[in-house]
Design a protein around this motif. Structure first.
Motif, PDB file in Angstrom:
ATOM      1  N   ARG A 117       2.415  -3.156  10.111  1.00  0.00           N
ATOM      2  CA  ARG A 117       2.526  -1.859  10.787  1.00  0.00           C
ATOM      3  C   ARG A 117       3.988  -1.406  10.854  1.00  0.00           C
ATOM      4  N   LEU A 118       4.875  -2.351  11.095  1.00  0.00           N
ATOM      5  CA  LEU A 118       6.308  -2.025  11.199  1.00  0.00           C
ATOM      6  C   LEU A 118       6.823  -1.425   9.887  1.00  0.00           C
ATOM      7  N   TYR A 119       6.481  -2.075   8.793  1.00  0.00           N
ATOM      8  CA  TYR A 119       7.021  -1.632   7.501  1.00  0.00           C
ATOM      9  C   TYR A 119       6.321  -0.367   6.997  1.00  0.00           C
ATOM     10  N   LEU A 120       4.991  -0.346   7.036  1.00  0.00           N
ATOM     11  CA  LEU A 120       4.290   0.843   6.515  1.00  0.00           C
ATOM     12  C   LEU A 120       4.518   2.057   7.411  1.00  0.00           C
ATOM     13  N   GLY A 121       4.767   1.793   8.687  1.00  0.00           N
ATOM     14  CA  GLY A 121       4.929   2.905   9.633  1.00  0.00           C
ATOM     15  C   GLY A 121       6.363   3.371   9.775  1.00  0.00           C
TER      16      GLY A 121
ATOM     17  N   ALA B 209      -5.003   0.124   5.397  1.00  0.00           N
ATOM     18  CA  ALA B 209      -3.805  -0.258   4.640  1.00  0.00           C
ATOM     19  C   ALA B 209      -3.008  -1.319   5.409  1.00  0.00           C
ATOM     20  N   VAL B 210      -2.901  -1.137   6.720  1.00  0.00           N
ATOM     21  CA  VAL B 210      -2.158  -2.108   7.539  1.00  0.00           C
ATOM     22  C   VAL B 210      -2.831  -3.473   7.446  1.00  0.00           C
ATOM     23  N   PHE B 211      -4.160  -3.481   7.558  1.00  0.00           N
ATOM     24  CA  PHE B 211      -4.879  -4.755   7.505  1.00  0.00           C
ATOM     25  C   PHE B 211      -4.711  -5.411   6.128  1.00  0.00           C
TER      26      PHE B 211
ATOM     27  N   LEU C 195      15.923   1.788   5.526  1.00  0.00           N
ATOM     28  CA  LEU C 195      16.040   0.338   5.581  1.00  0.00           C
ATOM     29  C   LEU C 195      15.927  -0.178   7.015  1.00  0.00           C
ATOM     30  N   LEU C 196      16.303   0.668   7.959  1.00  0.00           N
ATOM     31  CA  LEU C 196      16.360   0.224   9.358  1.00  0.00           C
ATOM     32  C   LEU C 196      15.038   0.420  10.073  1.00  0.00           C
ATOM     33  N   LEU C 197      14.061   0.888   9.348  1.00  0.00           N
ATOM     34  CA  LEU C 197      12.703   1.068   9.879  1.00  0.00           C
ATOM     35  C   LEU C 197      12.745   1.899  11.165  1.00  0.00           C
ATOM     36  N   ALA C 198      11.791   1.664  12.054  1.00  0.00           N
ATOM     37  CA  ALA C 198      11.761   2.400  13.323  1.00  0.00           C
ATOM     38  C   ALA C 198      11.251   1.437  14.381  1.00  0.00           C
ATOM     39  N   PRO C 199      11.670   1.631  15.636  1.00  0.00           N
ATOM     40  CA  PRO C 199      11.193   0.700  16.667  1.00  0.00           C
ATOM     41  C   PRO C 199       9.671   0.757  16.746  1.00  0.00           C
ATOM     42  N   ALA C 200       9.042  -0.411  16.922  1.00  0.00           N
ATOM     43  CA  ALA C 200       7.579  -0.445  17.018  1.00  0.00           C
ATOM     44  C   ALA C 200       7.165  -1.305  18.195  1.00  0.00           C
TER      45      ALA C 200
ATOM     46  N   PRO D 105       0.815  -1.224   0.000  1.00  0.00           N
ATOM     47  CA  PRO D 105       0.000   0.000   0.000  1.00  0.00           C
ATOM     48  C   PRO D 105       0.845   1.269   0.000  1.00  0.00           C
ATOM     49  N   ARG D 106       0.234   2.327  -0.481  1.00  0.00           N
ATOM     50  CA  ARG D 106       0.909   3.629  -0.465  1.00  0.00           C
ATOM     51  C   ARG D 106       0.352   4.522   0.642  1.00  0.00           C
ATOM     52  N   ARG D 107      -0.410   3.927   1.514  1.00  0.00           N
ATOM     53  CA  ARG D 107      -0.986   4.688   2.625  1.00  0.00           C
ATOM     54  C   ARG D 107      -0.555   4.026   3.921  1.00  0.00           C
ATOM     55  N   PHE D 108      -0.665   4.784   4.996  1.00  0.00           N
ATOM     56  CA  PHE D 108      -0.419   4.178   6.307  1.00  0.00           C
ATOM     57  C   PHE D 108      -1.605   4.516   7.204  1.00  0.00           C
TER      58      PHE D 108
END
Lengths: 345, 421
Positions: A253-257, A101-103, A235-240, A94-97
């Motif tokens: 959620r980890l990747y889109l967020g 989109a997460v689901f 690439l390192l994403l963010a802590p979730a 998805p291009r949305r967060f």
């Protein structure tokens, strides 16, 4: 298992027993890929196809292509015909967060796991997936810690070292090699620093940053302390927080967020906030934008960054590149002038 | 008659921007066009032009909230809400005809919009920033088929400080994707109601769905008539009817236009009036055509007798909408686009068009910057080669006249025709 876009959840590969291997392209022109894709398409994508055609890739069980932008969509079209062997699996991102989109993404990830599962193993064991999530998160956390050092240190590890390390980290050839990474990252953190002349602290941005650009920036006297790219910080994403019991929902959620790629067009405000936080925390003195040729997202991302940098009063340099390792002469002249303006003698 | 010449005469250089915002411009224009009804070969074209003038007047005179949209967003929603839809990509075509493209493209370049980007969007950017376009109250955009549209329209929404709503369209066509798109469509609809302070009118929304189905039926009738041999409408003329396909579904006027066109085609078929004196070849046209003066159709149709019998953009790819489930059926429509998903789907649709319209060859106009249409051509070429269907990839630009090379274009077309005839 090969992968390209940083929205590809490699945890699923690991849990299924594959070693994730990122396709990072190659240096040089891509004459054969250009016969299968048009010339005015993303050079990174062309470069990955060229590497496959020329059999420069290690033996892969398959490739997961995220349909994250138009170029990737077209790569997914031609890869089964002209790319490397093995299975080709495509993943809609998805291009949305938002919650929908997460689901939706979590459903795609569940399907991806089923498609990648070896014959006879219909469903991926969730415990194994959680274990893989933990393993990856520990690795990313170590990287983030190393990269965060650059915010505080006067003589942090240079961008070239970091990017070289990240490139090797994304391309392990076997699980044993991948396992060693935590020690490598720690070693990089503890490496004694050589005191160097004061260098302007730079933010480098773009879709995917070519290695030679960072090398050149540092050879010319700049210091890359923040790489906003899909082979850098993004690439390192963010802590979730692990609020979900469902690993696929967590991964979605980890990747889109994570830090947004320019493709997340509805999230541009988040991207501005991301730049603002980086500029303040890493004490950025100048920005260099690598505009990948024919990348529609980068073209407009640059305009947004230009508005941002003008508001912040930060000097901004745009360098166009085709991912081939060319343009060195032009880049060098413009870089030297830019760094001179920032006080490099 | 040349409508652009007429428009240009009303929009003198110094007064251009102001003229767009004056009710007198539209009144005069409408009267002038209405008075020349007999000069139009196709009365449906005359009707379409009058409707377009009315719609432009409503947008430029801000007779209601103007919502900008890209050409793939389902406009039924906008007509159903009673807002004024404005498609900057389509307006860029008009700007080309009005002769303001060069200045607008220069403006876009000055604003750092890369020359590698699609010129429809570069031109729209320049026209907007130069004050030629009506300011939006909100912007909606779908993500499918084009990467530039969402980027360009988001930039415009930010520039004008208005809400931007993205319809994220996946490539799969399964139940999950359908749910995902339908929920977004519903969310966007009610977000527009809230942000533009609209009054939700269920009947009006239903009417837009009914209109869309009626227009679809009539367009299918038009397309069936165009399958007959010999062709009774030239491709150059038929291209003029693409606008409702891109920006008019949901409007009652599109039902009228396609209905009238179907009637006229039927009459011509019965009267055995041909598009060209001798039909020597039948061609299928892929993507769009250049909108500035050029000799392409003159050479193909009038000089060589190779009639463009159908254009990909007029292909009806979706099933009728269900008024009981408007958002689900609109989601299904969006997901049905033959350009979405694997290239094999587009190839299959094109081969079906070749058969239905008995095409002898295909021309693809490779618009600079449209990576969606051009990047997968190799797979199409392979499939056409297998079937022995001649194919020409004609490179150019739909709206930037400076990219047009008449000599080279003629040489390529003549070479293709030599092989075909």
């Amino acid at each position: 298992m090969g992968w390209l876009c940083h929205y590809t959840p490699v945890e699923i590969f690991t849990a299924l027993g594959y070693t994730p291997y990122r396709l990072l392209g190659r240096e040089g022109n891509n004459p054969r890929a250009a016969t299968y894709l048009v010339g005015n398409l993303c050079p990174y994508v062309q470069s990955c196809l060229e590497a496959a055609i020329k059999q420069e890739l290690p033996l892969l069980a398959g490739v997961v292509i995220a349909r994250s932008c138009n170029a990737m969509i077209h790569l997914a079209n031609v890869w089964p015909h002209y790319g490397a062997g093995g299975k080709t699996v495509v993943l809609d991102v998805p291009r949305r967060f938002d919650e929908d989109a997460v689901f939706y993404f979590s459903q795609n990830l569940r399907r991806l796991a089923a498609e990648l599962a070896p014959p006879g193993e219909r469903q991926l064991n969730e415990e194994r997936l959680w274990a893989a999530i933990t393993w990856w998160e520990e690795q990313r956390a170590a990287w983030r810690e190393l990269l965060a050092c650059r915010a505080a240190w006067e003589d942090p590890p240079g961008g070239k070292e970091i990017m070289d390390g990240l490139a090797r980290w994304q391309t392990p050839l076997n699980p044993q090699e991948a396992d060693k990474w935590e020690t490598v990252i720690t070693r990089l953190t503890r490496q004694p620093r050589v005191k160097t002349a004061r260098r302007p602290r730079l933010l480098l941005a773009g879709s995917i940053l070519p290695r030679e650009l960072i090398t050149m920036v540092e050879e010319c006297g700049g210091l890359s302390v923040f790489e906003d790219s899909c082979n850098g910080m993004r690439l390192l994403l963010a802590p979730a927080a692990r609020a979900e019991g469902d690993p696929y929902l967590y991964l979605a959620r980890l990747y889109l967020g994570g830090p947004p790629c320019p493709r997340m067009v509805g999230d541009r405000e988040k991207r501005r906030q991301y730049w603002a936080a980086a500029v303040d925390r890493f004490r950025i003195q100048g920005i260099i934008y690598h505009a990948m040729k024919f990348c529609d997202a980068a073209m407009y991302d640059y305009i947004a960054l230009k508005v941002f940098s003008e508001k912040k009063g930060l000097p901004l340099l745009r360098l166009d590149g085709d991912f081939s390792g060319g343009n060195r002469g032009q880049w060098q002249t413009r870089l030297e002038a830019f760094l001179e303006m920032l006080g490099v003698e | 008659m040349d409508i652009y010449q007429l428009l240009r005469s009303h929009l003198g250089n110094a007064l251009r921007q102001r003229a767009f915002k004056s009710p007198w411009t539209y009144r005069l224009l409408r009267q002038a066009v209405a008075a020349q009804k007999k000069h139009y070969t196709w009365q449906a074209a005359h009707r379409l032009l009058l409707n377009t003038i009315d719609q432009a007047a409503a947008a430029f005179l801000q007779k209601g909230p103007v919502v900008w949209h890209n050409v793939f967003f389902p406009t039924e929603i906008l007509y159903g809400l009673g807002v004024i839809p404005f498609a900057p990509e389509a307006a860029a075509v008009v700007a080309t005809g009005l002769g303001i493209a060069r200045g607008a493209l220069r403006r876009a370049e000055g604003d750092w919009v890369s020359g590698e980007a699609c010129s429809f969007h570069r031109l729209a950017h320049g026209c907007d920033r130069e004050g030629y376009f009506p300011p939006p109250g909100a912007v909606v955009c779908s993500s499918h088929l084009c990467d530039t549209a969402p980027q360009s329209l988001e930039t415009t929404a930010a520039y004008h400080g208005v809400p931007f709503y993205l319809l994220d369209v996946p490539h799969r066509q399964d139940a999950e994707a359908l749910n995902y798109v339908a929920r977004q469509l519903k969310g966007i609809t009610f977000s527009l109601v809230e942000s533009l302070r609209l009054v939700w009118d269920e009947d009006r929304f239903q009417e837009a769905i009914v209109n869309s189905n009626a227009a679809r039926e009539r367009l299918l009738a038009v397309n069936r008539l165009r399958q007959q041999r010999p062709a009774c409408i030239r491709g150059e003329e038929a291209h003029g009817f693409i606008y409702p396909m891109l920006a008019g579904f949901g409007a009652a006027t599109s039902v009228e236009v396609y209905g009238q066109l179907a009637d006229e085609l039927d009459r011509r078929n019965r009267e055995q009036r041909r598009a060209v004196p001798e039909e020597k070849a039948r061609l299928l046209w892929l993507h769009l055509r250049p909108y500035y003066p050029n000799a392409i159709f003159q050479l193909l149709e009038r000089e060589a007798g190779a009639v463009v019998v159908f254009e990909e953009m007029s292909h009806v790819y979706w099933e009728p909408l269900d008024p009981e489930k408007p958002f689900y059926s609109l989601a299904r429509k969006v997901l049905s686009h033959h350009g979405l998903a694997p290239m094999a789907r587009r190839v299959e649709a094109i081969l079906a068009m070749v058969d239905a319209y008995q095409a002898d060859g295909i021309i693809h106009f490779a618009h600079w910057g449209c990576r969606q249409s051009t990047a997968g051509l190799r797979l199409l070429q392979d499939a056409l080669r297998e079937r022995g269907i001649p194919f020409l990839n004609l490179e150019g630009d739909c709206v930037d006249q400076s990219k047009y090379a008449p000599g080279a274009t003629r040489t390529r077309l003549e070479g293709f025709l030599e092989m075909l005839l």
